[in-house]
Design an enzyme around this catalytic site. Structure first.
Site, PDB file in Angstrom:
ATOM      1  N   ASP A   1       0.826  -1.207   0.000  1.00 49.72           N
ATOM      2  CA  ASP A   1       0.000   0.000   0.000  1.00 49.72           C
ATOM      3  C   ASP A   1       0.857   1.252   0.000  1.00 49.72           C
ATOM      4  OD1 ASP A   1      -1.991   1.867   0.330  1.00 49.72           O
ATOM      5  OD2 ASP A   1      -2.427   1.345   2.415  1.00 49.72           O
TER       6      ASP A   1
ATOM      7  N   ASP B   1      -1.889   6.053  -4.821  1.00 49.43           N
ATOM      8  CA  ASP B   1      -2.247   5.144  -3.736  1.00 49.43           C
ATOM      9  C   ASP B   1      -2.698   3.799  -4.278  1.00 49.43           C
ATOM     10  OD1 ASP B   1      -3.164   3.878  -1.485  1.00 49.43           O
ATOM     11  OD2 ASP B   1      -4.722   5.322  -1.011  1.00 49.43           O
TER      12      ASP B   1
END
Length: 389
Positions: free
Chosen positions: A95, A281
């Site tokens: 992530d 992201d």
């Protein structure tokens, strides 16, 4: 010294990488058995970025600091690593929108994430501490446990004395969540535990990679799915054009870049530049805008906002007449093609691949990243972006 790695992508042939620097690649997988949920993606992003939001979020009480993306097609790209001696396999969501490194352990009293449980008592290199950690999510998901140190093996790169957050409790409201935890790739200043060194920090400080960067490729289900992260370099086989440099503002601890503008065909969407920064992201599924920007994008595609307050839109399932959604970054155009404007088709009711959330910046999530290869450089900091293939 040259290094040769062979990476196998799920559903694809092996790809050989020959790189001139010390590099490493880590395969990513998609859980094809999970269901889409665009509303959940927006909800989780609201809580993930709550500390940067000016408007209170809707839904469950805000207690979140880090969020989980919704598993499904082209969503939750996870990879495997080994922790401890001998190595125990864990599956993690890589992530770039967070900096925490946690996963379920044998200490779990109640954990409904993934399938693997790391057992620190079976590792000869595990070092315990008296420290604890806790993360709460806005949809009632949560995780907590203890902090320890151990060896972490990212496909042959052996990190020693890596801080790990071992979950003794973890509840994720999303069913069939495929990963056992998270490996955060944002800057360490964004970590829940201040002073925490991320795995990427330690790869650099321990000299395990010669360049402080990593390249991310997210594949599409329509082309076999899968993907990869290359630590210390990148894979030119997935770059389809010139790599364009963009500086990163890491004040928030995130990979935040400036977006010069957005256009759809001849329709230029221009806003105050302070509202056109974008966070790259991998842990957020959709592209999410401030609401007024999303409304303009939706208007251009004749999409209508759902009446459930989820921040998502209904869009025509037939996108053949649609122009791409184009972002101008550092003077170069990067596209989301029309076929990716539909995230979910549920009985001919289609949810758009874009939405809105309550912060005043844009999240360039997987819908953007599966169309564009990104090299993340921690040293400068900056990124290099090119269309992917």
């Amino acid at each position: 010294m040259n290094y040769l790695f062979t990476l196998t992508l799920v559903g694809l042939l092996s790809v050989k990488l020959v790189l001139s620097e010390k590099t490493h690649s880590c395969p990513l997988f998609i859980n094809r058995d999970c269901h889409h949920n665009a509303s959940r993606s927006v909800w989780m992003a609201n809580h993930k970025y709550k500390k940067y939001c000016n408007i209170p979020t809707t839904g469950s009480p805000d207690t979140g600091t880090v969020a989980l993306s919704t598993p499904g097609i082209d969503s939750i790209y996870y990879g495997t690593i080994q922790v401890g001696t001998p190595g125990q396999t864990v599956r993690l969501n890589f992530d770039t929108g967070s900096a925490d490194f946690w996963f379920a352990s044998s200490l779990c009293i109640s954990c409904n994430v993934g399938t693997e449980r790391f057992d620190p008592f079976k590792s000869s290199t595990y070092v315990p501490t008296n420290l604890t950690w806790s993360i709460a999510y806005g949809d009632t998901s949560m995780a907590s446990g203890i902090i320890g140190y151990d060896t972490v093996n990212i496909s042959g790169l052996l990190i020693s004395n890596q801080g790990v957050e071992l979950a003794s409790n973890a509840f994720v409201i999303i069913g069939d969540y495929p990963a056992d935890g998270f490996l955060g790739l944002a800057f360490s200043s964004d970590a829940t535990i201040k002073g925490f060194q991320t795995p990427m920090d330690n790869l650099i400080s321990q000299g395990l990679i010669s360049k402080p960067l990593f390249g991310v490729f997210l594949g599409k289900q329509s082309n076999g799915g899968g993907g990869e992260i290359v630590f210390g370099g990148y894979n030119p086989a997935h770059v389809n054009g010139h790599l364009k440099h963009a500086p990163v503002n890491n004040t928030r601890g995130l990979w935040e870049i400036e977006i010069d503008g957005i256009h759809i065909g001849d329709n230029c969407l221009l806003y105050n530049s302070s509202y056109l920064s974008g966070v790259l992201d991998t842990g957020t599924t959709l592209v999410l805008f401030p609401q007024y920007v999303a409304n303009e994008v939706a208007r251009a595609y004749n999409a209508t906002e759902k009446d459930d307050g989820s921040g998502t839109y209904i869009i025509n399932c037939d996108v053949s007449s649609f122009s791409p959604l184009v972002f101008s970054i550092s003077g170069t155009e990067f596209k989301i093609p029309s076929e990716d404007l539909v995230f979910e088709d549920a009985d001919s009711v289609c949810t758009a691949g874009f939405g809105y959330f309550n912060a005043q910046f844009t999240i360039l999530g997987d819908v953007f990243l599966k169309n564009n290869y990104v090299i993340f450089d921690l040293e400068e900091p900056g990124v290099l972006i090119a269309p992917s293939k």
